[in-house]
Write a protein that holds these residues in place. Sequence first.
Motif, PDB file in Angstrom:
ATOM      1  N   ASP A 159       0.973  -0.985  -0.110  1.00  0.00           N
ATOM      2  CA  ASP A 159       0.115  -0.337   0.290  1.00  0.00           C
ATOM      3  C   ASP A 159       0.878   1.653   0.232  1.00  0.00           C
ATOM      4  N   LEU A 160       2.382   0.913  -0.137  1.00  0.00           N
ATOM      5  CA  LEU A 160       2.735   1.983   0.021  1.00  0.00           C
ATOM      6  C   LEU A 160       2.631   3.367  -0.954  1.00  0.00           C
ATOM      7  N   MET A 161       3.002   4.127  -1.022  1.00  0.00           N
ATOM      8  CA  MET A 161       3.185   5.106  -2.556  1.00  0.00           C
ATOM      9  C   MET A 161       4.118   6.145  -1.708  1.00  0.00           C
ATOM     10  N   ALA A 162       4.620   7.144  -3.226  1.00  0.00           N
ATOM     11  CA  ALA A 162       5.821   8.076  -2.290  1.00  0.00           C
ATOM     12  C   ALA A 162       6.450   8.701  -3.492  1.00  0.00           C
ATOM     13  N   THR A 163       6.252  10.214  -3.223  1.00  0.00           N
ATOM     14  CA  THR A 163       7.296  10.812  -4.697  1.00  0.00           C
ATOM     15  C   THR A 163       8.538  10.641  -4.062  1.00  0.00           C
ATOM     16  N   VAL A 164       9.586  10.418  -4.881  1.00  0.00           N
ATOM     17  CA  VAL A 164      11.033   9.974  -4.317  1.00  0.00           C
ATOM     18  C   VAL A 164      11.943  11.577  -5.412  1.00  0.00           C
ATOM     19  N   LEU A 165      12.888  11.778  -4.614  1.00  0.00           N
ATOM     20  CA  LEU A 165      13.941  12.399  -5.429  1.00  0.00           C
ATOM     21  C   LEU A 165      15.314  12.545  -5.225  1.00  0.00           C
ATOM     22  N   LEU A 166      15.605  12.234  -5.828  1.00  0.00           N
ATOM     23  CA  LEU A 166      17.354  11.494  -5.678  1.00  0.00           C
ATOM     24  C   LEU A 166      18.708  12.598  -5.639  1.00  0.00           C
ATOM     25  N   ALA A 167      19.670  12.795  -5.814  1.00  0.00           N
ATOM     26  CA  ALA A 167      20.786  13.650  -5.773  1.00  0.00           C
ATOM     27  C   ALA A 167      21.452  12.949  -5.633  1.00  0.00           C
TER      28      ALA A 167
ATOM     29  N   ALA B 140      34.361  17.333  -5.689  1.00  0.00           N
ATOM     30  CA  ALA B 140      35.254  17.323  -6.291  1.00  0.00           C
ATOM     31  C   ALA B 140      35.317  18.087  -8.205  1.00  0.00           C
ATOM     32  N   THR B 141      34.042  18.377  -9.185  1.00  0.00           N
ATOM     33  CA  THR B 141      33.836  18.510 -10.041  1.00  0.00           C
ATOM     34  C   THR B 141      32.857  20.127 -10.207  1.00  0.00           C
ATOM     35  N   GLY B 142      32.195  19.580  -8.565  1.00  0.00           N
ATOM     36  CA  GLY B 142      30.876  20.332  -9.408  1.00  0.00           C
ATOM     37  C   GLY B 142      29.483  18.922  -9.393  1.00  0.00           C
ATOM     38  N   ASP B 143      30.081  18.779  -9.998  1.00  0.00           N
ATOM     39  CA  ASP B 143      28.959  17.992 -11.093  1.00  0.00           C
ATOM     40  C   ASP B 143      27.901  17.129 -10.249  1.00  0.00           C
ATOM     41  N   ALA B 144      26.734  17.013 -10.555  1.00  0.00           N
ATOM     42  CA  ALA B 144      25.088  17.031  -9.843  1.00  0.00           C
ATOM     43  C   ALA B 144      24.473  16.125 -11.094  1.00  0.00           C
ATOM     44  N   THR B 145      23.589  15.643 -10.621  1.00  0.00           N
ATOM     45  CA  THR B 145      22.877  14.726 -10.973  1.00  0.00           C
ATOM     46  C   THR B 145      21.692  14.383  -9.955  1.00  0.00           C
ATOM     47  N   PHE B 146      20.366  14.393 -11.241  1.00  0.00           N
ATOM     48  CA  PHE B 146      18.452  14.368 -10.228  1.00  0.00           C
ATOM     49  C   PHE B 146      18.622  13.062 -11.420  1.00  0.00           C
ATOM     50  N   ALA B 147      17.525  12.475 -10.233  1.00  0.00           N
ATOM     51  CA  ALA B 147      16.576  11.031 -10.590  1.00  0.00           C
ATOM     52  C   ALA B 147      15.018  11.560  -9.951  1.00  0.00           C
ATOM     53  N   ASN B 148      14.371  11.769 -10.967  1.00  0.00           N
ATOM     54  CA  ASN B 148      12.854  12.289 -10.091  1.00  0.00           C
ATOM     55  C   ASN B 148      11.442  11.553 -10.250  1.00  0.00           C
ATOM     56  N   GLY B 149      11.382  10.647  -9.128  1.00  0.00           N
ATOM     57  CA  GLY B 149       9.935   9.882  -9.615  1.00  0.00           C
ATOM     58  C   GLY B 149       8.466  10.813  -8.928  1.00  0.00           C
ATOM     59  N   SER B 150       7.907  10.846  -9.788  1.00  0.00           N
ATOM     60  CA  SER B 150       6.423  12.539  -9.315  1.00  0.00           C
ATOM     61  C   SER B 150       7.087  13.030  -8.502  1.00  0.00           C
ATOM     62  N   HIS B 151       8.227  14.022  -7.666  1.00  0.00           N
ATOM     63  CA  HIS B 151       8.167  14.439  -6.855  1.00  0.00           C
ATOM     64  C   HIS B 151       8.441  16.126  -7.418  1.00  0.00           C
ATOM     65  N   PRO B 152       7.633  17.152  -6.789  1.00  0.00           N
ATOM     66  CA  PRO B 152       8.398  18.695  -7.650  1.00  0.00           C
ATOM     67  C   PRO B 152       9.730  18.339  -7.864  1.00  0.00           C
ATOM     68  N   ARG B 153       9.798  19.509  -9.217  1.00  0.00           N
ATOM     69  CA  ARG B 153      10.981  19.574  -9.627  1.00  0.00           C
ATOM     70  C   ARG B 153      11.777  20.764  -8.786  1.00  0.00           C
ATOM     71  N   PRO B 154      13.249  20.330  -8.580  1.00  0.00           N
ATOM     72  CA  PRO B 154      14.669  21.144  -7.913  1.00  0.00           C
ATOM     73  C   PRO B 154      14.337  22.598  -8.813  1.00  0.00           C
TER      74      PRO B 154
END
Length: 392
Positions: free
Chosen positions: A260-268, A273-287
Motif C-alpha cells: 500500500d506504500l506510495m511515495a514521491t522521491v527525489l534523489l541527488a 571535486a568536479t561540481g557534477d550534479a545528477t538528479f533522479a525524479n519519481g513524481s516529485h516537485p522539480r528542484p
Amino acid sequence: MTDASTRRLRRRVREVCAAAGVPVEQRARLVLAATLLAERGPEPALSAATAVGRLSVTLETFRPVGQGERNALPLLPAAGDGTSLTWHLDAGAEPAPATAADDEAATRDEMLALVARADTIAKDQRELKHELAETNSGVLAMYVELEERDEQLQKAHAVIFRELEDALRPPPPKADAFELAVHYAPSQQDSPTGGDLYDWFVLPDGNLHITLVDAVGHGVTSTRHALTVTHAIRTLALEGHPFRDLIAQAARTLATIEPDLMATVLLARLDPATGDATFANGSHPRPVLATRGETELLFAAKAGRGIGFPDPGSHSLIHRTLTDGDLIVIYTDGLVESRKDFLEGEARLLAATRRHAGRPTAEIPDLLATEMLDVVLHTDDTVVIAVRYVAP
C-alpha cells in the motif's frame, strides 16, 4: 558530551534492556530519555540490577535533576530531585532479540516499534469509542472523560514522536565543497508525525547523496512508509546499485513488503571535486537551480513515477556542472501548493529563490518557507533543503 559518548550510552542502555528481556517500546523510551539527559552535561554513569520480572536502571547525571525535568522525560523515572535517576521496567523470562549494532539502525527499529504501538493504541481507542457510543446515556460522563484523556494522550504522543522524528532526521553530513541547510515544518503543530522525510550521507567514493521522500497519507503510517523508503534507498546506494535504477529498484523491493506504500522521491548525487550534479525524479516537485543571473526548474513536467505508482522510476536523469556559489533548492509539495495552485507556486518559488540566492546558505530554507507560506489555503508538511557548491 560527544556524539561518540552519546552513542556509547545508548548502546549500553540497549544491551542491559535486551539482556533482561525489556519490551522494545519501553527500551525505546528509556534510550530517548538517556539521550536527552546526556545532551545536557557529561556522560552519565549507568548501572543496572535485575530481579524477578523487574529491571532497575540507574543513571548518575553529575548534576541535580528536579522533579519537573523528570516529569518531562519520555519515560518517567522514580520520584526525586538529586543526581540519581532510576527506572523500574518489566523484564521478560527470556532475553530480548539483540538490537542492531549500528546506532542509526537501532534508532530506526525503536521508532518503528513505537509507531506500531501507537497504531495499536489508536485502533484500540477507536474500538472503545465505538462501544461506548452504543451504550445508553448513562455513560455520557465517562465518554467525555475518555475524550479528555485521549486528547492528553495524543499531545503526549506528539511530543514523543516529534523528538523521535528529530532524532531520525540526520544532521547535515560533513560534505566537502557543499554547504547544507534544511527547514522542516509539520502540517499541524499537534500532528505527531508526517510523511515528508529526507536522508543525506557521503558515499565511500566521497560523493554526497540526498534522498527526499513525500509518502502519501498522514500520521504514523505515512511516517513508517517514508522511513521504509529512505532506508531502502540508502541500503541500495551503499551496496553500489546504479544511481539511475535506485527508485525503480526500491519500488520492486518494497512492492511485496509494503503493497500500500506510495511515495514521491527525489534523489541527488553531487561530486565535491568536479561540481557534477545528477538528479533522479519519481513524481516529485522539480528542484530549483540558481546560478549567477539565472534560475531554472530542473526536469520536464513528467520526469518519472514514484514508488507505488505504475512504471516506477526516473525516466531520465538531469546532469548539471555546478560552479562556485551555485545553489540547489529541493523541497516537498507543501512549499508550492499552499495557495492550491501548483504552477503558480513554482513561479513564485523561482522568483523567491532568485531574490534570496545571495543570502547565507543556512538562512535560505527558512526565508523561502516564510515567503512561500504567507497565504495558506492548503496545509501540508513542508521540507526545504538548500545545497550550495563552494568550489575547492
